[in-house]
Write a protein that holds these residues in place. Structure first.
Motif, PDB file in Angstrom:
ATOM      1  N   LYS A 108       0.858  -1.214  -0.053  1.00 45.31           N
ATOM      2  CA  LYS A 108       0.073   0.077  -0.066  1.00 45.31           C
ATOM      3  C   LYS A 108       0.929   1.241   0.104  1.00 45.31           C
ATOM      4  N   ALA A 109       1.954   1.148   0.811  1.00 42.05           N
ATOM      5  CA  ALA A 109       2.791   2.307   1.054  1.00 42.05           C
ATOM      6  C   ALA A 109       3.429   2.799  -0.402  1.00 42.05           C
ATOM      7  N   MET A 110       3.804   1.481  -1.092  1.00 42.04           N
ATOM      8  CA  MET A 110       4.454   1.611  -2.494  1.00 42.04           C
ATOM      9  C   MET A 110       3.454   2.193  -3.480  1.00 42.04           C
ATOM     10  N   LEU A 161       9.360  15.087  -2.939  1.00 38.92           N
ATOM     11  CA  LEU A 161      10.364  15.156  -1.721  1.00 38.92           C
ATOM     12  C   LEU A 161       9.229  14.704  -0.460  1.00 38.92           C
ATOM     13  N   PRO A 162       9.941  13.800   0.384  1.00 44.79           N
ATOM     14  CA  PRO A 162       9.165  13.445   1.511  1.00 44.79           C
ATOM     15  C   PRO A 162       8.615  14.508   2.344  1.00 44.79           C
ATOM     16  N   SER A 163       9.389  15.766   2.524  1.00 49.55           N
ATOM     17  CA  SER A 163       8.951  16.916   3.200  1.00 49.55           C
ATOM     18  C   SER A 163       7.501  17.647   2.414  1.00 49.55           C
ATOM     19  N   GLN A 164       7.220  17.228   1.250  1.00 45.84           N
ATOM     20  CA  GLN A 164       5.899  17.581   0.680  1.00 45.84           C
ATOM     21  C   GLN A 164       5.011  16.656   0.950  1.00 45.84           C
ATOM     22  N   ALA A 165       5.200  15.588   1.266  1.00 44.47           N
ATOM     23  CA  ALA A 165       4.024  14.568   1.518  1.00 44.47           C
ATOM     24  C   ALA A 165       3.819  14.561   2.990  1.00 44.47           C
ATOM     25  N   ARG A 166       2.771  15.255   3.520  1.00 40.45           N
ATOM     26  CA  ARG A 166       2.009  15.361   4.691  1.00 40.45           C
ATOM     27  C   ARG A 166       1.174  14.442   4.774  1.00 40.45           C
ATOM     28  N   MET A 199       5.810   5.288   6.184  1.00 42.52           N
ATOM     29  CA  MET A 199       6.384   4.360   5.407  1.00 42.52           C
ATOM     30  C   MET A 199       6.413   5.050   3.969  1.00 42.52           C
ATOM     31  N   VAL A 200       5.451   5.516   3.473  1.00 40.05           N
ATOM     32  CA  VAL A 200       5.683   6.277   2.068  1.00 40.05           C
ATOM     33  C   VAL A 200       6.501   7.252   1.955  1.00 40.05           C
ATOM     34  N   ARG A 201       6.973   8.056   3.026  1.00 40.14           N
ATOM     35  CA  ARG A 201       7.780   9.007   3.251  1.00 40.14           C
ATOM     36  C   ARG A 201       9.285   8.326   3.231  1.00 40.14           C
ATOM     37  N   ALA A 202       9.366   7.138   3.848  1.00 37.00           N
ATOM     38  CA  ALA A 202      10.590   6.412   3.914  1.00 37.00           C
ATOM     39  C   ALA A 202      10.874   5.984   2.491  1.00 37.00           C
ATOM     40  N   PHE A 203      10.115   5.498   1.759  1.00 34.86           N
ATOM     41  CA  PHE A 203       9.986   4.934   0.379  1.00 34.86           C
ATOM     42  C   PHE A 203      10.630   6.181  -0.394  1.00 34.86           C
ATOM     43  N   MET A 204      10.025   7.504  -0.231  1.00 33.70           N
ATOM     44  CA  MET A 204      10.450   8.433  -1.169  1.00 33.70           C
ATOM     45  C   MET A 204      11.752   8.917  -0.874  1.00 33.70           C
ATOM     46  N   ARG A 205      12.224   8.595   0.538  1.00 30.13           N
ATOM     47  CA  ARG A 205      13.418   8.962   1.001  1.00 30.13           C
ATOM     48  C   ARG A 205      14.513   8.318   0.550  1.00 30.13           C
ATOM     49  N   TYR A 206      14.480   6.887   0.694  1.00 27.81           N
ATOM     50  CA  TYR A 206      15.446   6.103   0.406  1.00 27.81           C
ATOM     51  C   TYR A 206      15.575   5.512  -1.036  1.00 27.81           C
TER      52      TYR A 206
END
Length: 104
Positions: free
Chosen positions: A52-54, A67-72, A95-102
């Motif tokens: 789901k996060a992917m 950017l993860p900072s844009q994904a509130r 987890m969504v922000r982590a996917f975007m970050r890594y």
């Protein structure tokens, strides 16, 4: 005439468009296969949460959130409503922000 004047303009992205860029939905859903039996329940919960996060991370990237900072949390839940999945929990949003970050 300078070469820059002959170069076509790139298509607008979410950040430069005057109106929101429409999200392309897949033509047909992927055929679901059963998960392997015999694993602990926690494995299935984590597996489904990652899927789901992917999906949400891909939808956000397609809509112009890079950017993860844009994904509130509100942005992620809006994307979930757009693609037709249940609103994610705080853990799934993280987890969504982590996917975007890594995956950069």
């Amino acid at each position: 005439m300078p070469a820059a004047a002959l170069k076509p303009k790139p298509l607008p992205t979410q950040s430069t468009a005057k109106r929101p860029v429409l999200l392309e939905l897949p033509c047909a859903p992927v055929e679901k296969r059963p998960l392997p039996p015999g694993r602990p329940r926690e494995w299935y919960v984590t597996h489904n949460r990652r899927l789901k996060a992917m999906r949400l991370a891909i939808a956000l990237l397609d809509s112009g959130v890079y950017l993860p900072s844009q994904a509130r949390d509100e942005t992620i839940r809006g994307a979930a409503e757009l693609i037709g999945v249940h609103p994610p929990s705080v853990t799934t949003c993280h987890m969504v922000r982590a996917f975007m970050r890594y995956n950069r």
